[in-house]
Design a protein around this motif. Structure first.
Motif, PDB file in Angstrom:
ATOM      1  N   ARG A  15     -36.068   8.788 -50.947  1.00 24.35           N
ATOM      2  CA  ARG A  15     -36.405   7.752 -51.947  1.00 24.35           C
ATOM      3  C   ARG A  15     -36.932   8.172 -52.905  1.00 24.35           C
ATOM      4  O   ARG A  15     -37.521   8.929 -53.533  1.00 24.35           O
ATOM      5  CB  ARG A  15     -37.700   7.650 -50.927  1.00 24.35           C
ATOM      6  CG  ARG A  15     -37.449   6.432 -49.366  1.00 24.35           C
ATOM      7  CD  ARG A  15     -36.947   5.591 -49.207  1.00 24.35           C
ATOM      8  NE  ARG A  15     -36.610   5.568 -47.864  1.00 24.35           N
ATOM      9  CZ  ARG A  15     -35.433   5.453 -47.472  1.00 24.35           C
ATOM     10  NH1 ARG A  15     -34.188   6.172 -48.107  1.00 24.35           N
ATOM     11  NH2 ARG A  15     -35.108   5.466 -45.478  1.00 24.35           N
ATOM     12  N   ASP A  18     -41.548   3.370 -46.726  1.00 20.77           N
ATOM     13  CA  ASP A  18     -40.724   3.934 -48.323  1.00 20.77           C
ATOM     14  C   ASP A  18     -41.025   2.947 -49.947  1.00 20.77           C
ATOM     15  O   ASP A  18     -40.419   4.407 -50.605  1.00 20.77           O
ATOM     16  CB  ASP A  18     -39.132   2.337 -48.300  1.00 20.77           C
ATOM     17  CG  ASP A  18     -38.432   2.677 -47.179  1.00 20.77           C
ATOM     18  OD1 ASP A  18     -38.576   4.100 -46.307  1.00 20.77           O
ATOM     19  OD2 ASP A  18     -37.693   2.224 -46.645  1.00 20.77           O
ATOM     20  N   PHE A  34     -33.387  -2.788 -53.925  1.00 24.85           N
ATOM     21  CA  PHE A  34     -32.974  -1.330 -54.056  1.00 24.85           C
ATOM     22  C   PHE A  34     -31.793  -0.995 -54.086  1.00 24.85           C
ATOM     23  O   PHE A  34     -30.932  -2.098 -53.187  1.00 24.85           O
ATOM     24  CB  PHE A  34     -34.243  -0.929 -52.398  1.00 24.85           C
ATOM     25  CG  PHE A  34     -33.310  -1.607 -51.056  1.00 24.85           C
ATOM     26  CD1 PHE A  34     -32.311  -0.941 -51.044  1.00 24.85           C
ATOM     27  CD2 PHE A  34     -34.583  -2.617 -50.712  1.00 24.85           C
ATOM     28  CE1 PHE A  34     -32.122  -1.666 -49.201  1.00 24.85           C
ATOM     29  CE2 PHE A  34     -33.712  -2.569 -49.743  1.00 24.85           C
ATOM     30  CZ  PHE A  34     -32.841  -2.528 -49.131  1.00 24.85           C
ATOM     31  N   GLU A  40     -29.078   1.257 -51.514  1.00 27.78           N
ATOM     32  CA  GLU A  40     -29.242   2.610 -49.867  1.00 27.78           C
ATOM     33  C   GLU A  40     -27.647   3.413 -49.883  1.00 27.78           C
ATOM     34  O   GLU A  40     -26.712   2.295 -50.255  1.00 27.78           O
ATOM     35  CB  GLU A  40     -29.819   1.711 -48.931  1.00 27.78           C
ATOM     36  CG  GLU A  40     -29.906   2.546 -48.323  1.00 27.78           C
ATOM     37  CD  GLU A  40     -30.803   2.078 -46.577  1.00 27.78           C
ATOM     38  OE1 GLU A  40     -30.502   0.683 -46.173  1.00 27.78           O
ATOM     39  OE2 GLU A  40     -31.011   2.471 -46.152  1.00 27.78           O
ATOM     40  N   ASN A  78     -29.743   9.671 -45.737  1.00 26.96           N
ATOM     41  CA  ASN A  78     -30.219   7.875 -46.569  1.00 26.96           C
ATOM     42  C   ASN A  78     -30.632   8.705 -47.367  1.00 26.96           C
ATOM     43  O   ASN A  78     -32.232   9.437 -47.922  1.00 26.96           O
ATOM     44  CB  ASN A  78     -30.873   7.675 -45.663  1.00 26.96           C
ATOM     45  CG  ASN A  78     -31.389   6.279 -46.080  1.00 26.96           C
ATOM     46  OD1 ASN A  78     -32.677   5.774 -46.200  1.00 26.96           O
ATOM     47  ND2 ASN A  78     -30.543   5.465 -44.781  1.00 26.96           N
ATOM     48  N   TYR A  79     -29.820   7.214 -48.623  1.00 22.89           N
ATOM     49  CA  TYR A  79     -30.886   7.026 -49.738  1.00 22.89           C
ATOM     50  C   TYR A  79     -31.226   5.964 -50.037  1.00 22.89           C
ATOM     51  O   TYR A  79     -30.253   5.366 -49.873  1.00 22.89           O
ATOM     52  CB  TYR A  79     -29.840   7.690 -50.867  1.00 22.89           C
ATOM     53  CG  TYR A  79     -29.548   9.338 -50.872  1.00 22.89           C
ATOM     54  CD1 TYR A  79     -30.356  10.346 -51.708  1.00 22.89           C
ATOM     55  CD2 TYR A  79     -28.620   9.649 -50.177  1.00 22.89           C
ATOM     56  CE1 TYR A  79     -30.084  12.093 -51.490  1.00 22.89           C
ATOM     57  CE2 TYR A  79     -28.604  11.190 -50.523  1.00 22.89           C
ATOM     58  CZ  TYR A  79     -29.119  12.431 -51.057  1.00 22.89           C
ATOM     59  OH  TYR A  79     -29.077  13.899 -50.693  1.00 22.89           O
ATOM     60  N   LYS A  80     -32.733   6.259 -50.168  1.00 22.85           N
ATOM     61  CA  LYS A  80     -32.663   4.407 -50.633  1.00 22.85           C
ATOM     62  C   LYS A  80     -33.398   4.404 -51.944  1.00 22.85           C
ATOM     63  O   LYS A  80     -34.405   5.118 -52.263  1.00 22.85           O
ATOM     64  CB  LYS A  80     -33.693   3.813 -50.173  1.00 22.85           C
ATOM     65  CG  LYS A  80     -34.112   2.789 -49.663  1.00 22.85           C
ATOM     66  CD  LYS A  80     -34.851   1.932 -48.820  1.00 22.85           C
ATOM     67  CE  LYS A  80     -34.548   0.640 -49.104  1.00 22.85           C
ATOM     68  NZ  LYS A  80     -35.947   0.223 -47.475  1.00 22.85           N
TER      69      LYS A  80
END
Lengths: 66, 275
Positions: free
Chosen positions: B106, B142, B167, B169, B176-178
Motif C-alpha cells: 500500500r 489498507d 486509489f 490498484e 498487489n499494489y494499491k
C-alpha cells in the motif's frame, strides 16, 4: 445580464423559503429563474423574485456544455 | 524513578555478545505463533539485522558489515536452538523473499495543491523513484497501512488527506499494489525518513515531465518504478480534480458577482462548509 445565464442557484428568501433553479435573468432589481423547484416540492417553469426578498444565494452548478 | 542501566551496546566485547543481545531482543522471546513458519521467524531475524546495521554497527565501527544472509547464518550458528527447521538459512531466505513478494503493498501518490508536482522517494538500494509505500502488516487495513508506511518514509501524516475511495490498484508479478491518491499536501513541509537506511532521497517531481518521460516512446522508463504503470489513471485523476477545482472557482466567482448585483449582504449568510 447574460453572463449568469444557466448557472444553477439555490436562493433563500427572507421568509425562510428555499428555491432552486437556473438563472434566466439577473439584474439589480430582480432575479428570474427557470426550471424552478420550491422547497415545498412545487415546480414552475419560470419564477421571478425581487432582489429585496432575497436573503442568501448559492451557486450550485455551472451551465452544461452540450 | 527509573533504574539507571548501563549501555552495553555502545561498547560490545565481540560480535557474538552483540548477536546474543539481539537474539534476546528480537527472536527468543517471541510468542509461539511467530515460530509457526520459516517466513514468520525470518521477519524477526530481519528486524534484528536492521537493528544491527542501524544502531550496533554505528556505535561499534569495528564490527563487520552484515547483510541479512550472513547475519542469519551467524545467528543460527550461535544459537541453534532457535532454528527448528530442516532448511538451511540460505534456502530459507530464498523462501522468505519469495513470500515477501506475495505480500500486498500500500502506498500513496502525493500531489501538491496545484497538481503540478508529485512526491517521490528513492530507496537506498534502488536506482528508481517511486511512491512512498510498504507491505501490509498482520490484521491491518489498507488505509492504516498506507498512513503508517508514508509516516515511516517521509514523516508526513496523511490521516486528514487520504480518501479510501480514491486509489489505483495494480497487480504486478503476482503482487498487489494499491496506491491511494492524495492532493493538497504542503510543498514546503520538511520531509524526512523516520527509519534509517531505507529511503535515500525524497523529492517533488514535475508531474508533466514524468508523464512525458514515461509514455513518450512507448518504452517504460526504468527511473520510475510503479509510477510508469499508473501514468494514465494518474493523469486522468489529476485532470478530473483540476476540472472540479476550476468549476468550483467559477461557481464562487459567479456567486460573488450575483450577490453584489442583487444586493445580498454577506453577514446575513452564515454558511458552514464554505470558507
Amino acid at each position: 445580464m447574460s453572463q449568469f445565464t444557466g448557472f444553477g442557484v439555490e436562493v433563500e428568501l427572507k421568509d425562510g423559503k428555499v428555491i432552486s433553479g437556473k438563472v434566466a435573468k439577473a439584474n439589480s432589481k430582480s432575479l428570474t429563474l427557470s426550471d424552478v423547484v420550491f422547497s415545498d416540492g412545487g415546480v414552475s417553469q419560470v419564477f421571478k423574485v425581487k432582489a429585496s426578498r432575497l436573503r442568501d444565494l448559492k451557486v450550485v452548478s455551472t451551465p452544461r456544455k452540450e | 524513578m527509573s533504574l539507571p542501566l548501563r549501555r552495553p551496546l555502545e561498547n560490545v566485547a565481540s560480535l557474538d555478545r552483540a548477536l546474543e543481545d539481539l537474539i534476546v531482543r528480537f527472536i527468543i522471546n517471541c510468542p509461539a505463533e511467530d515460530f509457526s513458519s520459516v517466513e514468520r521467524e525470518l521477519f524477526h531475524v530481519e528486524e534484528a539485522s536492521w537493528f544491527y546495521t542501524d544502531f550496533i554497527k554505528l556505535m561499534n565501527p569495528n564490527l563487520p558489515n552484515m547483510k541479512i544472509k550472513s547475519f542469519a547464518q551467524h545467528v543460527i550458528k550461535l544459537c541453534p536452538l532457535i532454528w527448528k527447521w530442516d532448511d538451511r538459512a540460505e534456502q530459507a531466505l530464498q523462501k522468505f523473499s519469495q513470500y515477501k513478494k506475495s505480500i500486498p503493498v500500500r502506498g500513496a501518490a502525493i500531489f501538491n495543491k496545484s497538481f503540478s508536482k508529485i512526491l517521490l522517494v528513492k530507496g537506498t538500494e534502488s536506482d528508481s523513484w517511486s511512491f512512498p509505500r510498504g507491505k501490509i502488516s498482520k490484521d491491518e487495513n489498507d488505509v492504516d497501512c498506507c498512513i503508517r508506511e508514508v509516516l515511516e518514509e517521509i514523516n508526513f501524516d496523511l490521516t486528514d488527506y487520504i480518501d479510501e475511495e480514491q486509489f489505483i490498484e495494480r497487480n504486478i508479478q503476482g503482487k498487489n499494489y494499491k496506491i491511494f491518491l492524495v492532493s493538497g499536501v504542503p510543498q514546503d513541509f520538511d520531509f524526512k525518513p523516520r527509519v534509517r537506511n531505507e529511503i535515500e532521497k525524497i523529492e517533488w517531481r514535475e508531474f508533466k515531465k514524468i508523464t512525458r518521460n514515461g509514455s513518450g516512446n512507448g518504452k517504460p522508463n526504468a527511473r520510475y518504478y510503479l509510477v510508469n504503470s499508473m501514468i494514465r489513471p494518474l493523469t486522468l485523476w489529476v485532470k478530473s480534480k483540476k476540472q472540479v477545482e476550476n468549476e468550483d472557482q467559477l461557481k464562487s466567482q459567479v456567486e460573488e458577482q450575483l450577490k453584489v448585483l442583487l444586493g445580498i449582504k454577506k453577514e446575513d449568510a452564515v454558511d458552514p462548509g464554505r470558507e
